[in-house]
Scaffold this motif. Structure first.
Motif, PDB file in Angstrom:
ATOM      1  N   LEU A  56       2.951  -6.570   8.213  1.00  0.00           N
ATOM      2  CA  LEU A  56       4.059  -5.688   8.576  1.00  0.00           C
ATOM      3  C   LEU A  56       3.611  -4.735   9.681  1.00  0.00           C
ATOM      4  CD1 LEU A  56       4.870  -4.697   4.885  1.00  0.00           C
ATOM      5  CD2 LEU A  56       6.016  -6.505   6.201  1.00  0.00           C
ATOM      6  N   GLN A  57       4.569  -4.321  10.529  1.00  0.00           N
ATOM      7  CA  GLN A  57       4.290  -3.343  11.575  1.00  0.00           C
ATOM      8  C   GLN A  57       5.389  -2.292  11.585  1.00  0.00           C
ATOM      9  OE1 GLN A  57       3.476  -4.931  15.466  1.00  0.00           O
ATOM     10  NE2 GLN A  57       1.998  -6.443  14.731  1.00  0.00           N
ATOM     11  N   TYR A  58       4.976  -1.026  11.863  1.00  0.00           N
ATOM     12  CA  TYR A  58       5.931   0.076  11.887  1.00  0.00           C
ATOM     13  C   TYR A  58       5.663   0.945  13.123  1.00  0.00           C
ATOM     14  CZ  TYR A  58       6.404  -1.304   7.005  1.00  0.00           C
ATOM     15  OH  TYR A  58       6.604  -2.028   5.844  1.00  0.00           O
ATOM     16  N   ASP A  59       6.715   1.303  13.824  1.00  0.00           N
ATOM     17  CA  ASP A  59       6.630   2.151  15.015  1.00  0.00           C
ATOM     18  C   ASP A  59       6.841   3.602  14.589  1.00  0.00           C
ATOM     19  OD1 ASP A  59       6.781   3.435  17.426  1.00  0.00           O
ATOM     20  OD2 ASP A  59       8.261   2.084  18.314  1.00  0.00           O
ATOM     21  N   LEU A  60       5.774   4.397  14.614  1.00  0.00           N
ATOM     22  CA  LEU A  60       5.863   5.781  14.165  1.00  0.00           C
ATOM     23  C   LEU A  60       6.624   6.663  15.144  1.00  0.00           C
ATOM     24  CD1 LEU A  60       2.295   6.405  12.683  1.00  0.00           C
ATOM     25  CD2 LEU A  60       4.394   5.690  11.498  1.00  0.00           C
ATOM     26  N   SER A  61       6.793   6.209  16.390  1.00  0.00           N
ATOM     27  CA  SER A  61       7.584   7.001  17.345  1.00  0.00           C
ATOM     28  C   SER A  61       9.067   6.971  16.993  1.00  0.00           C
ATOM     29  CB  SER A  61       7.378   6.483  18.774  1.00  0.00           C
ATOM     30  OG  SER A  61       7.936   5.181  18.938  1.00  0.00           O
ATOM     31  N   GLN A  62       9.467   5.998  16.215  1.00  0.00           N
ATOM     32  CA  GLN A  62      10.857   5.877  15.791  1.00  0.00           C
ATOM     33  C   GLN A  62      11.106   6.586  14.460  1.00  0.00           C
ATOM     34  OE1 GLN A  62      13.278   4.385  17.727  1.00  0.00           O
ATOM     35  NE2 GLN A  62      11.609   4.260  19.235  1.00  0.00           N
ATOM     36  N   GLY A  87       8.625   1.558   4.802  1.00  0.00           N
ATOM     37  CA  GLY A  87       8.927   0.962   3.504  1.00  0.00           C
ATOM     38  C   GLY A  87       8.882  -0.547   3.535  1.00  0.00           C
ATOM     39  N   PHE A  88       8.738  -1.104   2.373  1.00  0.00           N
ATOM     40  CA  PHE A  88       8.825  -2.551   2.193  1.00  0.00           C
ATOM     41  C   PHE A  88       9.416  -2.795   0.820  1.00  0.00           C
ATOM     42  CE2 PHE A  88       7.127  -6.738   0.956  1.00  0.00           C
ATOM     43  CZ  PHE A  88       7.634  -7.482   2.019  1.00  0.00           C
ATOM     44  N   ARG A  89      10.477  -3.611   0.802  1.00  0.00           N
ATOM     45  CA  ARG A  89      11.257  -3.793  -0.418  1.00  0.00           C
ATOM     46  C   ARG A  89      11.689  -2.419  -0.921  1.00  0.00           C
ATOM     47  NH1 ARG A  89       8.093  -8.950  -3.243  1.00  0.00           N
ATOM     48  NH2 ARG A  89       8.501 -10.391  -1.514  1.00  0.00           N
ATOM     49  N   GLU A  90      11.433  -2.089  -2.184  1.00  0.00           N
ATOM     50  CA  GLU A  90      11.919  -0.814  -2.690  1.00  0.00           C
ATOM     51  C   GLU A  90      10.940   0.338  -2.451  1.00  0.00           C
ATOM     52  OE1 GLU A  90       9.510  -2.749  -5.832  1.00  0.00           O
ATOM     53  OE2 GLU A  90      11.084  -3.411  -4.456  1.00  0.00           O
ATOM     54  N   ALA A  91       9.715   0.048  -2.031  1.00  0.00           N
ATOM     55  CA  ALA A  91       8.687   1.078  -1.856  1.00  0.00           C
ATOM     56  C   ALA A  91       8.921   1.870  -0.571  1.00  0.00           C
ATOM     57  CB  ALA A  91       7.307   0.445  -1.830  1.00  0.00           C
ATOM     58  N   ARG A  92       8.642   3.193  -0.616  1.00  0.00           N
ATOM     59  CA  ARG A  92       8.784   4.063   0.545  1.00  0.00           C
ATOM     60  C   ARG A  92       7.581   4.997   0.631  1.00  0.00           C
ATOM     61  NH1 ARG A  92      11.855   0.683   1.116  1.00  0.00           N
ATOM     62  NH2 ARG A  92      14.102   0.767   1.590  1.00  0.00           N
ATOM     63  N   LEU A  93       7.035   5.139   1.869  1.00  0.00           N
ATOM     64  CA  LEU A  93       5.920   6.036   2.133  1.00  0.00           C
ATOM     65  C   LEU A  93       6.264   6.944   3.305  1.00  0.00           C
ATOM     66  CD1 LEU A  93       2.917   3.486   2.101  1.00  0.00           C
ATOM     67  CD2 LEU A  93       3.892   4.701   0.155  1.00  0.00           C
ATOM     68  N   GLN A  94       5.790   8.186   3.239  1.00  0.00           N
ATOM     69  CA  GLN A  94       5.925   9.132   4.342  1.00  0.00           C
ATOM     70  C   GLN A  94       4.549   9.280   4.997  1.00  0.00           C
ATOM     71  OE1 GLN A  94       8.679  10.924   5.609  1.00  0.00           O
ATOM     72  NE2 GLN A  94       7.174  11.375   7.227  1.00  0.00           N
ATOM     73  N   VAL A  95       4.434   8.871   6.276  1.00  0.00           N
ATOM     74  CA  VAL A  95       3.160   8.947   6.981  1.00  0.00           C
ATOM     75  C   VAL A  95       2.988  10.346   7.548  1.00  0.00           C
ATOM     76  CG1 VAL A  95       1.764   8.032   8.871  1.00  0.00           C
ATOM     77  CG2 VAL A  95       3.235   6.483   7.543  1.00  0.00           C
ATOM     78  N   GLU A  96       1.905  11.015   7.187  1.00  0.00           N
ATOM     79  CA  GLU A  96       1.599  12.348   7.694  1.00  0.00           C
ATOM     80  C   GLU A  96       0.779  12.264   8.979  1.00  0.00           C
ATOM     81  OE1 GLU A  96       2.883  15.002   6.332  1.00  0.00           O
ATOM     82  OE2 GLU A  96       3.765  13.945   4.626  1.00  0.00           O
ATOM     83  N   SER A  97      -0.211  11.390   9.013  1.00  0.00           N
ATOM     84  CA  SER A  97      -1.030  11.158  10.199  1.00  0.00           C
ATOM     85  C   SER A  97      -1.722   9.819  10.042  1.00  0.00           C
ATOM     86  CB  SER A  97      -2.066  12.275  10.399  1.00  0.00           C
ATOM     87  OG  SER A  97      -2.991  12.304   9.320  1.00  0.00           O
ATOM     88  N   ALA A  98      -2.121   9.231  11.181  1.00  0.00           N
ATOM     89  CA  ALA A  98      -2.767   7.919  11.116  1.00  0.00           C
ATOM     90  C   ALA A  98      -3.637   7.704  12.349  1.00  0.00           C
ATOM     91  CB  ALA A  98      -1.728   6.802  11.004  1.00  0.00           C
ATOM     92  N   ARG A 125      -3.129   9.338   6.343  1.00  0.00           N
ATOM     93  CA  ARG A 125      -2.736  10.309   5.320  1.00  0.00           C
ATOM     94  C   ARG A 125      -1.232  10.128   5.085  1.00  0.00           C
ATOM     95  NH1 ARG A 125      -2.725  15.389   6.059  1.00  0.00           N
ATOM     96  NH2 ARG A 125      -3.704  16.096   4.109  1.00  0.00           N
ATOM     97  N   TYR A 126      -0.800  10.135   3.834  1.00  0.00           N
ATOM     98  CA  TYR A 126       0.584   9.778   3.528  1.00  0.00           C
ATOM     99  C   TYR A 126       0.979  10.299   2.155  1.00  0.00           C
ATOM    100  CZ  TYR A 126      -1.589   6.252   0.576  1.00  0.00           C
ATOM    101  OH  TYR A 126      -2.329   5.619  -0.387  1.00  0.00           O
ATOM    102  N   ARG A 127       2.279  10.212   1.843  1.00  0.00           N
ATOM    103  CA  ARG A 127       2.817  10.521   0.529  1.00  0.00           C
ATOM    104  C   ARG A 127       3.674   9.357   0.057  1.00  0.00           C
ATOM    105  NH1 ARG A 127       6.587  14.164   0.356  1.00  0.00           N
ATOM    106  NH2 ARG A 127       6.900  14.358   2.605  1.00  0.00           N
ATOM    107  N   VAL A 128       3.628   9.079  -1.233  1.00  0.00           N
ATOM    108  CA  VAL A 128       4.486   8.039  -1.818  1.00  0.00           C
ATOM    109  C   VAL A 128       5.812   8.671  -2.209  1.00  0.00           C
ATOM    110  CG1 VAL A 128       4.770   6.350  -3.668  1.00  0.00           C
ATOM    111  CG2 VAL A 128       2.499   6.745  -2.667  1.00  0.00           C
TER     112      VAL A 128
END
Length: 252
Positions: A212-218, A223-234, A240-243
């Motif tokens: 999977l790939q995610y564009d953090l500028s957008q 998320g994938f399926r029902e899971a969601r994460l908030q990216v704080e920094s990478a 660093r992230y929160r579930v």
């Protein structure tokens, strides 16, 4: 007694000496056989990390894991462990990971590693013994012997390797499953994540992975399926992230 009688007696002496040697050697290996008790796997439900807490993961680490697993205690040896049972015979437990399967009042029996090897041709035939393993004392984390059969722990002239205690999944148990997201680095504004799921007991359904790939500028919520994460920094090596929402508890 005539010469023929003497020759007959001398001819019998070697087989008798050999039989005695074999019997003594077998006693050295066997010691005192005991009745062993089987050790069960340890059940665990995995659901980590906790919701809404800041978490960190390095490249290749799991970001989010949910599943059911059965664990077993094991030892991972740093080299071979060998006993010399006499008459030029040895039993060797090669370097490897051995899983706890049984115990008695004196020892714990770890098996499932490389087959136990025998050397010499008097006591036992040369070859491998896949049901054999390593004996560890119940009173201390110390290797005390090598066995071919649980409850029969040979300990003569022991040359023991060092080892570390570990836990390993028990994949012989059916209905184990796991779903996880794994961090796979960053390039520019894009982070890469691997989704992986695994189920045991279903030979028709092998392990499954998806990149999977995610564009953090957008958007910084991924998320994938029902899971969601908030990216704080990478970075390319750490995130660093929160579930915000975990995987559900449905089997894949």
């Amino acid at each position: 007694m005539d010469r023929q009688g003497v020759n007959n007696i001398e001819g019998l002496a070697m087989p008798i000496r050999l039989a005695i040697g074999v019997a003594l050697g077998a006693m050295m290996v066997a010691g005192c056989a005991t009745s062993t008790r089987p050790i069960a796997s340890r059940f665990e439900t995995i659901d980590r990390p906790a919701l809404n807490e800041i978490a960190e993961a390095n490249l290749g680490d799991s970001l989010l894991t949910r599943g059911i697993v059965f664990w077993r205690q094991a030892i991972r040896t740093s080299g071979p462990t060998q006993i010399n049972v006499g008459l030029g015979n040895t039993l060797t437990a090669p370097q490897g990971t051995y899983v706890l399967r049984a115990e008695d009042d004196k020892a714990r029996y770890f098996t499932g590693g490389p087959p136990i090897l025998s050397g010499g041709n008097v006591l036992v035939a040369a070859g491998g013994f896949p049901d054999g393993g390593i004996c560890v004392a119940r009173s201390a984390d110390t290797i005390v012997g090598v066995f071919m059969t649980q409850g029969i722990c040979g300990d003569k002239n022991l040359a023991a390797a060092s080892f570390q205690s570990v836990t390993v999944p028990d994949d012989t148990v059916a209905n184990i499953w796991r779903k996880e997201l794994i961090y796979n680095g960053r390039s520019g504004d894009t982070i890469r994540v691997i989704y992986r799921e695994y189920t045991s007991g279903d030979l028709a359904r092998p392990a499954f992975t998806q990149e999977l790939q995610y564009d953090l500028s957008q958007q910084t919520e991924i998320g994938f399926r029902e899971a969601r994460l908030q990216v704080e920094s990478a970075t390319n090596t750490m995130i660093r992230y929160r579930v915000l929402q975990p995987f559900n508890d449905a089997k894949p």
